[in-house]
Design a protein around this motif. Structure first.
Motif, short mmCIF file in Angstrom:
data_model
loop_
_atom_site.label_atom_id
_atom_site.label_comp_id
_atom_site.label_asym_id
_atom_site.label_seq_id
_atom_site.Cartn_x
_atom_site.Cartn_y
_atom_site.Cartn_z
N ASP A 68 0.83 -1.20 0.00
CA ASP A 68 0.00 0.00 0.00
C ASP A 68 0.87 1.26 0.00
N ARG A 91 2.02 1.89 -3.55
CA ARG A 91 0.93 2.41 -4.37
C ARG A 91 0.62 3.87 -4.02
N GLN A 92 0.70 4.21 -2.74
CA GLN A 92 0.45 5.60 -2.34
C GLN A 92 1.56 6.51 -2.85
N VAL A 104 3.16 6.16 -5.63
CA VAL A 104 2.86 6.40 -7.05
C VAL A 104 1.74 7.42 -7.19
N ARG A 105 0.69 7.27 -6.40
CA ARG A 105 -0.44 8.23 -6.46
C ARG A 105 0.01 9.63 -6.12
N SER A 124 1.90 11.06 -9.08
CA SER A 124 0.98 11.42 -10.15
C SER A 124 0.23 12.71 -9.83
N LEU A 159 3.20 0.21 -14.06
CA LEU A 159 2.20 0.94 -13.30
C LEU A 159 0.88 0.98 -14.07
N SER A 160 -0.22 0.78 -13.37
CA SER A 160 -1.53 0.82 -13.99
C SER A 160 -1.97 2.25 -14.24
N GLU A 189 -4.79 3.40 -13.46
CA GLU A 189 -5.53 3.85 -12.27
C GLU A 189 -4.59 4.54 -11.28
N LEU A 190 -3.43 3.95 -11.04
CA LEU A 190 -2.47 4.55 -10.11
C LEU A 190 -1.95 5.89 -10.63
N SER A 221 -7.54 -0.37 -18.01
CA SER A 221 -6.28 -0.92 -17.51
C SER A 221 -5.67 -1.90 -18.48
#
Length: 202
Positions: A66, A69-70, A72-73, A76, A106-107, A109-110, A117
């Motif tokens: 997690d 993923r955070q 990456v978010r 972005s 990386l997707s 969505e991220l 996707s």
């Protein structure tokens, strides 16, 4: 017809830059180094950035936790926010109208993309395949890149004299940004770093 001819001339000029300016190895994967093309055409500025993911988030493997993923978010979100990556001359009255991010591993969505996707992953796979011809590394190493396209629309493009790049101070993994510039009147190249963050256009 006039617009088509103008765009064709810009495209030809952009192509000439790749041959006339020092080779910047746009597809090379070198940690700490990123590349950017700047095209000024009519009322628009188009910035295309190519960088190893490690320069932005500190890793290149697919996000496993997690926290990954955070990270990456957050990256972005920062790139998509106005005046946090690129700042054109204020008098040019430029508005950030489009941001497109695409990255290996990386997707969409991220990255905040709305594309399906499946399409995102297919593109990443193709990109990784192409990258394999350019990267020299031992088998088992993970190399992944991010490509970003940023479009500004300017109400007074005649007053565009420079673009500041706070991207270089926000992401300290980028030690060097090699830039190529194409405008209707000139072409140039520059190398930026944390202490030299302005692209001069005139």
């Amino acid at each position: 017809m006039t617009i088509s001819i103008h765009n064709a001339r810009l495209a030809a000029l952009a192509l000439s830059v790749s041959f006339s300016l020092p080779a910047l190895a746009l597809d090379a994967h070198v940690h700490g180094v990123a590349n950017m093309d700047v095209v000024v055409d009519n009322q628009q500025i188009t910035l295309h950035v190519h960088t190893p993911l490690a320069n932005l988030i500190g890793f290149e493997h697919p996000p496993k936790t997690d926290k990954d993923r955070q990270t990456v978010r957050d990256m972005s979100a920062h790139l998509r926010k106005v005046n946090t990556a690129f700042i054109p001359t204020a008098a040019a009255r430029c508005e950030l109208t489009s941001v497109k991010l695409d990255a290996d591993n990386l997707s969409g969505e991220l990255l905040g993309e709305s594309s399906p996707s499946g399409k995102q992953h297919a593109h990443a796979h193709e990109h990784q395949h192409d990258q394999g011809h350019n990267h020299k590394h031992s088998e088992g190493d993970v190399h992944a890149d991010l490509e970003g396209t940023f479009i500004f629309t300017c109400a007074n493009i005649q007053q565009l004299h420079y673009i500041d790049v706070p991207l270089l101070t926000a992401f300290q993994g980028i030690n060097q940004l090699d830039v190529q510039v194409v405008t209707p009147t000139r072409q140039s190249a520059a190398t930026l770093n944390a202490t030299s963050t302005r692209i001069e256009l005139k």
